[in-house]
Write a protein that holds these residues in place. Structure first.
Motif, PDB file in Angstrom:
ATOM      1  N   THR A  51       0.837  -1.205   0.000  1.00  0.00           N
ATOM      2  CA  THR A  51       0.000   0.000   0.000  1.00  0.00           C
ATOM      3  C   THR A  51       0.867   1.249   0.000  1.00  0.00           C
ATOM      4  O   THR A  51       0.655   2.165  -0.798  1.00  0.00           O
ATOM      5  CB  THR A  51      -0.907   0.010   1.246  1.00  0.00           C
ATOM      6  N   ILE A  52       1.860   1.273   0.899  1.00  0.00           N
ATOM      7  CA  ILE A  52       2.736   2.451   0.966  1.00  0.00           C
ATOM      8  C   ILE A  52       3.485   2.617  -0.358  1.00  0.00           C
ATOM      9  O   ILE A  52       3.614   3.720  -0.878  1.00  0.00           O
ATOM     10  CB  ILE A  52       3.719   2.313   2.157  1.00  0.00           C
TER      11      ILE A  52
ATOM     12  N   LEU B 180       2.589   1.514  -3.478  1.00  0.00           N
ATOM     13  CA  LEU B 180       1.717   1.870  -4.601  1.00  0.00           C
ATOM     14  C   LEU B 180       1.149   3.271  -4.462  1.00  0.00           C
ATOM     15  O   LEU B 180       1.016   3.996  -5.442  1.00  0.00           O
ATOM     16  CB  LEU B 180       0.551   0.887  -4.698  1.00  0.00           C
ATOM     17  N   PHE B 181       0.781   3.652  -3.238  1.00  0.00           N
ATOM     18  CA  PHE B 181       0.070   4.913  -3.072  1.00  0.00           C
ATOM     19  C   PHE B 181       0.982   6.068  -2.673  1.00  0.00           C
ATOM     20  O   PHE B 181       0.618   7.216  -2.844  1.00  0.00           O
ATOM     21  CB  PHE B 181      -1.054   4.766  -2.045  1.00  0.00           C
ATOM     22  N   LEU B 182       2.153   5.793  -2.103  1.00  0.00           N
ATOM     23  CA  LEU B 182       2.985   6.887  -1.618  1.00  0.00           C
ATOM     24  C   LEU B 182       4.344   6.965  -2.304  1.00  0.00           C
ATOM     25  O   LEU B 182       4.726   8.024  -2.802  1.00  0.00           O
ATOM     26  CB  LEU B 182       3.167   6.774  -0.097  1.00  0.00           C
ATOM     27  N   ILE B 183       5.070   5.844  -2.368  1.00  0.00           N
ATOM     28  CA  ILE B 183       6.428   5.931  -2.903  1.00  0.00           C
ATOM     29  C   ILE B 183       6.409   6.060  -4.419  1.00  0.00           C
ATOM     30  O   ILE B 183       7.092   6.909  -4.994  1.00  0.00           O
ATOM     31  CB  ILE B 183       7.257   4.707  -2.457  1.00  0.00           C
ATOM     32  N   LEU B 184       5.574   5.232  -5.084  1.00  0.00           N
ATOM     33  CA  LEU B 184       5.514   5.281  -6.541  1.00  0.00           C
ATOM     34  C   LEU B 184       5.123   6.672  -7.058  1.00  0.00           C
ATOM     35  O   LEU B 184       5.768   7.198  -7.967  1.00  0.00           O
ATOM     36  CB  LEU B 184       4.554   4.200  -7.049  1.00  0.00           C
ATOM     37  N   PRO B 185       4.085   7.311  -6.488  1.00  0.00           N
ATOM     38  CA  PRO B 185       3.761   8.670  -6.961  1.00  0.00           C
ATOM     39  C   PRO B 185       4.931   9.643  -6.825  1.00  0.00           C
ATOM     40  O   PRO B 185       5.211  10.424  -7.737  1.00  0.00           O
ATOM     41  CB  PRO B 185       2.605   9.089  -6.056  1.00  0.00           C
ATOM     42  N   LEU B 186       5.632   9.560  -5.691  1.00  0.00           N
ATOM     43  CA  LEU B 186       6.756  10.475  -5.470  1.00  0.00           C
ATOM     44  C   LEU B 186       7.841  10.246  -6.520  1.00  0.00           C
ATOM     45  O   LEU B 186       8.385  11.197  -7.097  1.00  0.00           O
ATOM     46  CB  LEU B 186       7.298  10.232  -4.059  1.00  0.00           C
TER      47      LEU B 186
END
Lengths: 293, 275
Positions: free
Chosen positions: A34-35, A37-43
């Motif tokens: 979850t972290i 896909l939703f947080l690290i990948l966008p950054l």
């Protein structure tokens, strides 16, 4: 220093080892996915997309006049709103955390209200007052004053969305610290302002900075509310987030992500400083508690 | 009445607070109420019962509800792992949780659209693997709102788990309860108020969210058009009455949600106080 304090480490017990290994591993994998896909990948995507056509295209899209104007407007907006929201936050928390009065809970709820109002509505309400068809819109246009589709509207909308940021950090903090030290200073003859600057400010400084930091991040990053009142005039009323939108909608993806990378950088710096301030504040509270023992 | 006569500054502090509150929040919000009062009841109902408005409310509330529920589950798992299990890089992951609070919504919007669009990194893979398109569909809205809602849940549950007294779990274990029973009987009832509060916070934020959604939603009227976008569309068409009527309903709903959340937080504090 206080990390070595034994009174703090006895709480850490390995009780979770009761959980079987596969439960632990499944839950950790779900968390990390979850972290990721939703947080690290966008950054990561922001950086990859910003540099998709190399460093020189990146630099060129950031030094373009419209991008520079957007940066200046974003800095100007934050420079006006952050101090105002801070003064409001300090004064509201002084009134609420240091005195008893009727309607206090209602006041706290009202201060929190902008937090739960859709940003689009935050923009809409100012259009209804200052817009061409608004309450005082005709009077404003007679006197050649522009608020909507101009910088004052952007500042007002940002003041609305950042409204609770400092107050909601300081109110609980000042309530927890209590007023004994301030009363001692006052009874020893210090003036109100002396007490505030020599006792209150040092006590609340980390919490205050924390509120200011989050307020600044929101002021520079606000999109919905500002979008309603800005009119999207290139070079004039586009803040950096609006410049991201305009570039993206014109299929200038490198331009959009280059500006977005500045805002993402701001977000990362905000998170790092925030983590540091939380650690500082925790240490201060611990030290205060030890001193009290 | 000031509680302590020695403490100065009550009148100026409260006076400025009320003045600024009125100027920035209360007077502008009441402008919206007054604008709506210029409509008669028939006009008001006509605006709100038009099919486009009704479907946008369905889209916004449906997507926010599903996203908040998913965020509540994923957020609980993340909070549990962050508090209970040791794993490498935990401090960095913990700090990253707040990214959706700190990242401007427009940036989140274009990034999520880029990742989950049919040609994007994840979007392409999901499309090929199970034939589901995420971006430019209502599902895209759900994805954006999970992103927005996640930190609300994690940050509400985390402190409750940290304060949670493990002695009760150990007592349950020593009395012969297995891990699953201990979870159902002891842990779940204690974190449930926090999970519900986090869900409500994520839902309230999701209903009004604009920036992170519009890039990924596709914004098709009757299909994937959210209420905040419809308000802006009406404003751009100079339909102030329409925008205001929809805005007022949103405002009333967010005020109700705010009161509900305050109630939930009070319930949570009371539960924790009893521990």
């Amino acid at each position: 220093m206080s990390a070595m304090n034994p009174s703090f480490s006895h709480r850490a017990k390995p009780l979770t080892l009761n959980d079987s290994a596969w439960v632990r591993h499944t839950l950790v994998v779900i968390s990390l996915l979850t972290i990721g896909l939703f947080l690290i990948l966008p950054l990561a995507t922001v950086l990859i997309a910003a540099f998709a056509k190399g460093w020189s295209t990146y630099a060129a899209s950031l030094s373009e006049p419209d991008a520079l104007a957007a940066m200046r407007l974003t800095l100007l907006t934050a420079a006006i709103t952050v101090p105002l929201t801070t003064v409001f936050g300090v004064s509201a928390s002084w009134a609420i955390a240091r005195f008893e009065f009727r309607g206090k809970n209602l006041l706290i709820t009202l201060i929190d209200l902008p937090f739960s109002v859709s940003p689009v509505i935050a923009g809409l309400i100012y259009v209804l007052i200052f817009g061409a068809q608004g309450w005082i819109g005709p009077w404003l246009s007679d006197h050649d004053i522009k608020i909507i589709f101009a910088v004052p509207g952007i500042v007002l909308a940002t003041l609305f969305v950042t409204f609770p940021f400092v107050a909601r950090e300081l109110i609980p903090l000042m309530q927890e610290i209590g007023h004994e030290e301030e009363e001692a200073a006052l009874s020893l003859g210090a003036s109100g302002w002396q007490t505030f600057f020599k006792i209150t400010v040092p006590n609340i400084k980390w919490g205050l900075l924390y509120g200011v930091l989050l307020c600044n991040a929101r002021a520079m990053g606000e999109f919905g509310a500002v979008s309603v009142v800005s009119g999207h005039i290139r070079g004039l009323t586009n803040t950096l987030p609006l410049h991201v939108e305009v570039s993206y909608n014109e299929y200038d993806f490198v331009g959009a992500f280059a500006s977005a990378s500045l805002l993402a950088g701001l977000a990362v710096v905000t998170l790092v400083v925030k983590t540091f301030l939380e650690w500082k504040q925790k240490q201060d509270l611990k030290a205060a508690r030890q001193a009290a023992e | 009445m000031p509680q302590s006569h020695i403490m100065p500054g009550f009148r100026p502090a409260l006076g400025f607070t009320l003045f600024y509150l009125a100027l920035i929040v209360l007077i502008p919000l009441s402008a919206m109420l007054l604008k709506t009062l210029q409509l008669n009841l028939d006009q008001f109902c006509d605006i709100l019962t038009s099919r486009r408005v009704l479907t946008s409310f369905q889209v916004s509330f449906g997507a926010a509800l599903i996203a908040a529920a998913i965020a509540a589950v994923l957020g609980s798992v993340i909070a549990w792992c962050l508090v209970r299990y040791p794993f490498p890089g935990k401090k960095i992951f913990d700090a990253l949780i707040d990214l959706p609070f700190a990242l401007p919504t427009a940036v989140a919007g274009i990034v999520l659209a880029t990742i989950y669009e049919p040609k994007g990194w994840i979007g392409k893979w999901v499309m090929e693997a199970i034939g589901v398109q995420i971006a430019y569909k209502p599902l895209g809205i759900v994805f954006a709102l999970i992103f927005i809602g996640l930190p609300f849940v994690v940050r509400t549950i985390e402190p409750v788990l940290q304060e949670f007294d493990s002695a009760m779990e150990e007592a349950a274990a020593s009395l012969g309860a297995n891990r699953w029973q201990a979870f159902i009987e002891i842990i779940l009832p204690n974190i449930l108020p926090a999970a519900i509060t986090g869900f409500a916070l994520a839902f309230a934020r999701g209903v009004g969210e604009y920036g992170s959604v519009i890039f990924i939603a596709g914004n098709m009227p009757y299909v994937s058009e959210i209420v905040p976008l419809l308000i802006i569309t009406k404003l751009e068409q100079y339909d102030y009455a329409g925008a205001t009527a929809i805005g007022l309903i949103m405002l009333v709903l967010s005020f109700v949600l705010l009161l509900l959340i305050n109630g939930l937080q009070w319930w949570m504090r009371r539960r924790n106080g009893q521990l």
